[in-house]
Design a protein around this motif. Structure first.
Motif, PDB file in Angstrom:
ATOM      1  N   GLN A   1       0.904  -1.402  -0.082  1.00  0.00           N
ATOM      2  CA  GLN A   1       0.126   0.128   0.458  1.00  0.00           C
ATOM      3  C   GLN A   1       0.917   1.255   0.235  1.00  0.00           C
ATOM      4  OE1 GLN A   1      -2.778  -0.624   3.340  1.00  0.00           O
ATOM      5  NE2 GLN A   1      -4.384  -1.645   2.525  1.00  0.00           N
ATOM      6  N   VAL A   2       1.956   0.631   0.999  1.00  0.00           N
ATOM      7  CA  VAL A   2       3.083   2.073   1.244  1.00  0.00           C
ATOM      8  C   VAL A   2       3.598   2.429  -0.209  1.00  0.00           C
ATOM      9  CG1 VAL A   2       5.437   3.439   1.606  1.00  0.00           C
ATOM     10  CG2 VAL A   2       3.177   2.611   3.574  1.00  0.00           C
ATOM     11  N   ARG A   3       4.629   1.341  -0.760  1.00  0.00           N
ATOM     12  CA  ARG A   3       4.768   1.565  -2.336  1.00  0.00           C
ATOM     13  C   ARG A   3       3.818   2.293  -3.562  1.00  0.00           C
ATOM     14  NH1 ARG A   3       7.778  -3.973  -1.101  1.00  0.00           N
ATOM     15  NH2 ARG A   3       9.932  -2.900  -1.092  1.00  0.00           N
ATOM     16  N   ALA A   4       2.558   2.422  -3.616  1.00  0.00           N
ATOM     17  CA  ALA A   4       0.915   2.910  -4.544  1.00  0.00           C
ATOM     18  C   ALA A   4       1.098   4.059  -4.035  1.00  0.00           C
ATOM     19  CB  ALA A   4       0.113   1.160  -4.375  1.00  0.00           C
ATOM     20  N   GLY A   5       1.153   4.856  -3.061  1.00  0.00           N
ATOM     21  CA  GLY A   5       0.179   5.811  -2.595  1.00  0.00           C
ATOM     22  C   GLY A   5       0.237   6.277  -1.453  1.00  0.00           C
ATOM     23  N   GLN A   6      -0.495   5.000  -0.728  1.00  0.00           N
ATOM     24  CA  GLN A   6      -1.685   4.997   0.096  1.00  0.00           C
ATOM     25  C   GLN A   6      -0.753   4.472   1.398  1.00  0.00           C
ATOM     26  OE1 GLN A   6      -3.926   1.690  -1.025  1.00  0.00           O
ATOM     27  NE2 GLN A   6      -4.592   2.314  -2.714  1.00  0.00           N
ATOM     28  N   VAL A   7       0.101   5.888   2.146  1.00  0.00           N
ATOM     29  CA  VAL A   7       0.720   5.747   3.125  1.00  0.00           C
ATOM     30  C   VAL A   7      -0.483   6.163   4.502  1.00  0.00           C
ATOM     31  CG1 VAL A   7       3.011   6.695   4.146  1.00  0.00           C
ATOM     32  CG2 VAL A   7       2.671   6.386   1.182  1.00  0.00           C
ATOM     33  N   PRO A   8      -0.557   5.391   5.207  1.00  0.00           N
ATOM     34  CA  PRO A   8      -0.900   5.829   6.626  1.00  0.00           C
ATOM     35  C   PRO A   8      -0.904   6.709   7.431  1.00  0.00           C
ATOM     36  CG  PRO A   8      -0.194   3.733   7.353  1.00  0.00           C
ATOM     37  CD  PRO A   8      -0.464   4.286   5.383  1.00  0.00           C
ATOM     38  N   ALA A   9      -0.962   8.470   7.956  1.00  0.00           N
ATOM     39  CA  ALA A   9      -0.782   8.738   8.349  1.00  0.00           C
ATOM     40  C   ALA A   9      -1.018   8.537  10.325  1.00  0.00           C
ATOM     41  CB  ALA A   9      -1.161  10.578   8.261  1.00  0.00           C
ATOM     42  N   ALA A  10      -1.310   6.978  10.408  1.00  0.00           N
ATOM     43  CA  ALA A  10      -2.208   7.085  12.084  1.00  0.00           C
ATOM     44  C   ALA A  10      -2.216   6.060  12.359  1.00  0.00           C
ATOM     45  CB  ALA A  10      -2.714   8.170  12.015  1.00  0.00           C
ATOM     46  N   PRO A  11      -2.606   5.369  13.353  1.00  0.00           N
ATOM     47  CA  PRO A  11      -2.836   4.013  13.347  1.00  0.00           C
ATOM     48  C   PRO A  11      -4.199   3.687  13.339  1.00  0.00           C
ATOM     49  CG  PRO A  11      -2.399   4.835  15.698  1.00  0.00           C
ATOM     50  CD  PRO A  11      -2.330   5.678  14.583  1.00  0.00           C
ATOM     51  N   PRO A  12      -4.509   2.458  12.946  1.00  0.00           N
ATOM     52  CA  PRO A  12      -5.254   1.707  12.642  1.00  0.00           C
ATOM     53  C   PRO A  12      -6.491   1.771  13.416  1.00  0.00           C
ATOM     54  CG  PRO A  12      -4.225  -0.084  12.847  1.00  0.00           C
ATOM     55  CD  PRO A  12      -3.330   0.938  12.872  1.00  0.00           C
TER      56      PRO A  12
END
Length: 281
Positions: free
Chosen positions: A187-198
């Motif tokens: 997901q991170v490599r696809a540009g979907q980078v979370p900014a917080a814990p789930p």
């Protein structure tokens, strides 16, 4: 090296690609049978109907896992006798509290459960699906729940409980973040980078990503602030201190979003174009 990534929920550890299940129903008394056997070592009692050599292996691995838990949480934890059940089949696993029927067929894929009375119950699947190192990870995760009394916790964010157990289990392995959390890495490599814990609902909506996100956020906090502050935070959060995060780290989670995203990008690295092409993505 661990043959698969592992995702976890309270008291339960699952092989990759399975759906999480949490045993919250009343737990039956441990099954008794003429074929039950036991292996006892210092601080560990392994019982069950599984093969004797398997019980011996679990006893050895549990001793190692206890050391890993104590390395992070202190030598005063797990001072009593750790009880581990090793049933021979899935029926035995369920009878010992190792599955939750409400989750349907997914419960058959649950690899281990920490019961409310502090027993760790291992599914036969553990020995079929995981490497020897993976079994130690399972045990360290579950024994973290035992050590911190997390199997019966309510009112605590899921990422705290699962992230702390995952960090304890994976920290000694030397696995990179991308190896331990492959779905999140993708997901991170696809540009979907979370900014917080789930958030808690994420564990039901997207299980793999949520469990791996809890681990990644905990790893970020541990690397940024160190073991002492991280463990102090988890213990305060487990005690339902609503200001636990600020008291431990001096900031609110929302203030760390940009830094966490950069941590993930740095830890995961860019996508491999050749790999993406060969996988058809």
């Amino acid at each position: 090296m661990i043959g698969r990534s592992l995702q976890c929920v309270v008291g339960v550890l699952l092989a990759a690609s399975t759906v999480s299940a949490c045993s919250s129903a009343a737990v039956p008394d441990p099954a008794t049978s003429a074929s039950n056997r036991s292996v006892q070592a210092a601080g560990v009692l392994v019982t069950g109907t599984g093969p004797n050599d398997r019980l011996q292996t679990v006893s050895r691995d549990a001793t190692r896992a206890i050391g890993q838990v104590r390395a992070l949480w202190g030598t005063n934890v797990l001072r009593g006798t750790v009880r581990i059940e090793v049933p021979a089949d899935d029926n035995g696993f369920r009878s010992l509290g190792g599955a939750n029927r409400r989750n349907g067929p997914e419960s058959a894929q649950v690899a281990a459960t920490t019961t409310p009375d502090g027993r760790v119950v291992l599914s036969p699947q553990v020995f079929d699906d995981l490497t020897a190192e993976g079994v130690v990870v399972v045990l360290a995760h579950e024994l973290t729940h035992v050590a911190l009394g997390q199997a019966t916790l309510t009112g605590v964010p899921r990422w705290v409980i699962e992230g702390s157990a995952e960090l304890t289990a994976f920290k000694p392995t030397g696995l990179s973040l991308a190896q331990a959390a492959p779905k999140l890495a993708g997901q991170v490599r696809a540009g979907q980078v979370p900014a917080a814990p789930p958030a808690d609902p994420d564990f039901a909506e997207s299980a793999d990503a949520a469990y791996q996100g809890a681990y990644a956020w905990s790893r970020f906090l541990h690397e940024r602030y160190g073991s002492a502050k991280f463990t102090r935070f988890v213990r305060a959060a487990d005690a339902r201190r609503h200001d636990a995060f600020f008291q431990a780290f001096g900031v609110e989670p929302s203030e760390l979003g940009v830094d966490y995203q950069q941590f993930l990008r740095d830890a995961v690295g860019p996508a491999d174009p050749s790999s993406a092409s060969s996988s058809g993505r």
